[in-house]
Write an enzyme that holds these catalytic residues in place. Structure first.
Site, PDB file in Angstrom:
ATOM      1  N   LYS A  36     -34.860  31.880  74.009  1.00 35.68           N
ATOM      2  CA  LYS A  36     -36.045  32.749  73.933  1.00 35.68           C
ATOM      3  C   LYS A  36     -36.571  32.636  72.508  1.00 35.68           C
ATOM      4  CE  LYS A  36     -38.804  35.909  75.675  1.00 35.68           C
ATOM      5  NZ  LYS A  36     -39.685  35.722  76.838  1.00 35.68           N
ATOM      6  N   TYR A  52     -23.389  40.304  71.825  1.00 35.73           N
ATOM      7  CA  TYR A  52     -22.160  40.921  72.338  1.00 35.73           C
ATOM      8  C   TYR A  52     -21.127  41.169  71.244  1.00 35.73           C
ATOM      9  CZ  TYR A  52     -23.403  40.500  77.257  1.00 35.73           C
ATOM     10  OH  TYR A  52     -24.007  40.662  78.479  1.00 35.73           O
ATOM     11  N   ASP A  58     -24.665  35.544  80.548  1.00 42.93           N
ATOM     12  CA  ASP A  58     -24.072  36.578  81.388  1.00 42.93           C
ATOM     13  C   ASP A  58     -24.993  36.874  82.576  1.00 42.93           C
ATOM     14  OD1 ASP A  58     -22.399  38.545  82.266  1.00 42.93           O
ATOM     15  OD2 ASP A  58     -22.728  39.924  80.604  1.00 42.93           O
ATOM     16  N   ASP A  87     -36.802  33.556  80.674  1.00 39.25           N
ATOM     17  CA  ASP A  87     -37.470  34.235  81.791  1.00 39.25           C
ATOM     18  C   ASP A  87     -37.985  33.219  82.814  1.00 39.25           C
ATOM     19  OD1 ASP A  87     -38.815  33.779  79.385  1.00 39.25           O
ATOM     20  OD2 ASP A  87     -40.495  35.067  79.880  1.00 39.25           O
ATOM     21  N   ASP A  91     -24.727  35.421  86.908  1.00 36.57           N
ATOM     22  CA  ASP A  91     -24.719  36.252  88.119  1.00 36.57           C
ATOM     23  C   ASP A  91     -25.851  35.829  89.050  1.00 36.57           C
ATOM     24  OD1 ASP A  91     -22.611  37.701  87.026  1.00 36.57           O
ATOM     25  OD2 ASP A  91     -23.416  39.630  87.692  1.00 36.57           O
TER      26      ASP A  91
END
Ligand code: NAI
Length: 345
Positions: free
Chosen positions: A178, A126, A237, A213, A241
């Site tokens: 990851k 970001y 992020d 994942d 959600d």
């Protein structure tokens, strides 16, 4: 004589449903007698409309002075236009920790959820190091982004999450990464987390590692296996959600952006342009953000009263906005919370 200390704080109602949920939240805070003295400022699309700037200097000056803000959602144009005011605020005030607690208040698909996601807020993908490479007359033939995670940034956020777990009496911290594919970018995060745990936190809580994942799948299959999760910016992020979806959607989850220079409290959701102006937005997320802000300034008594009043309004009075399957308007819900506070919540 009122001896309560007045605390200056910046108020940014924001865009879209922001002013509606801010008004509802102020109703509840007023009823509580919260100690904040507000300095109202604009940013985002409202900042552009007011003075041609999505992050006006007056807004930044106000936060520099108060070091504390309650913020509604700010609009960001998609694919082009100005850079996110939210990201700029996090950079400007080095708000490196994004704390997103999610708790079941209204029983639904998943009951008894009590998770906290700690997201790194300043680094990763970001940072905005992005560009296009033109080829054969196509100006956007190639899109490139560079992510950066630093040892210092990883240390800071992992320590924040581990200290939070200790102070809150949490049992487990899961590091989400990851590192099997992005061996440098998220490898450094995992490596640092392992190192800090071994050196400073060993056996104080359970330490767990999960690939992002698999984490996304496990959160849906069995969210109760998690407690505190800590991860890098983009994964945080997305997962926050997903976690919001476990407890009734975006209308129910607050967030705090915390750094050494300031703290900004907000709802996790955006400006919800599809329901703006209809008076039906759920103000709970921003109210819960205000409760976190009260905790932050040492008024846990008021924070707990606000959370209790919200809980009772939703579950005893059964007042709920449309996103929760109810019929209450934003104002009706806020009036219900005020009534509960006045009744002694
Ligand atoms: P969104 O969160 O605004 O909306 C997603 C869906 O959730 C919509 O259907 C909306 O109606 C619903 N929703 C969100 N909050 C709700 C509430 N309190 N009550 C009832 N329903 C609610 O996400 P979207 O549409 O992707 O983004 C809209 C704008 O918000 C964009 O400009 C985006 O950049 C910005 N945004 C700002 C954030 C912030 O300021 N922290 C965070 C996320 C998005």
């Amino acid at each position: 004589m009122n001896v309560q200390k007045v605390i200056s704080a910046t108020l940014i109602p924001g865009d879209g449903i922001g002013p509606e949920i801010t008004e509802a939240t102020l109703m509840a805070l007023d009823a509580l007698g919260a100690p904040f003295e507000w300095d109202r400022q604009t940013a985002g699309a409202a900042g552009v409309a007011a003075c041609g700037d999505p992050l006006p200097p007056a807004c930044l000056d106000s936060i520099r002075r108060t070091r504390l803000a309650l913020k509604g959602p700010l609009e960001t144009p998609v694919a082009g236009g100005y850079r996110s005011s939210n990201v700029r605020l996090r950079e400007e005030f080095k708000l490196y920790a994004n704390l997103r607690p999610a708790r079941t208040i209204v029983p639904g698909r998943f009951d008894n959820i009590d998770l906290v996601l700690v997201r790194e807020n300043n680094e990763g993908l970001y940072m905005g190091y992005e560009h296009f490479i033109p080829i054969d007359g196509d100006p956007h033939a190639v899109g490139m982004a560079t992510g950066i995670n630093t040892r210092q940034g990883c240390r800071r956020i992992c320590k924040f999450a581990f200290d939070y777990a200790l102070v809150q009496g949490r049992k487990k911290v899961t590091v989400v990464h990851k590192a099997n594919i992005m061996k440098a970018l998220t490898g450094i995060f995992l490596e640092t987390a392992r190192q800090i745990y071994a050196e400073e936190y060993k056996d104080k809580f359970v330490f767990e590692e999960v690939i992002v994942d698999a984490c996304a799948m496990k959160l849906v299959m069995n969210p109760w296996q998690f407690d505190v999760l800590v991860t890098t910016n983009l994964f945080g992020d997305i997962l926050s959600d997903e976690i919001a979806g476990l407890v009734g959607g975006l209308g129910m989850t607050p967030g705090a952006n915390i750094g050494e220079q300031a703290a900004i409290f907000e709802a996790v959701h955006g400006s919800a342009p599809d329901i703006t102006g209809k008076g039906i937005a759920n103000p709970v997320a921003l109210m819960l953000a205000a409760a976190m802000m009260l905790d932050h300034v040492g008024r846990l008594d008021l924070g707990n009263r606000l959370r209790k009043a919200i809980d009772e309004t939703l579950n005893i009075d059964q007042l709920r906005t449309g996103d929760l399957g109810g019929k209450a308007s934003t104002r009706e819900f806020a009036a219900g919370v005020v009534k509960r506070i006045q009744a002694g919540s």
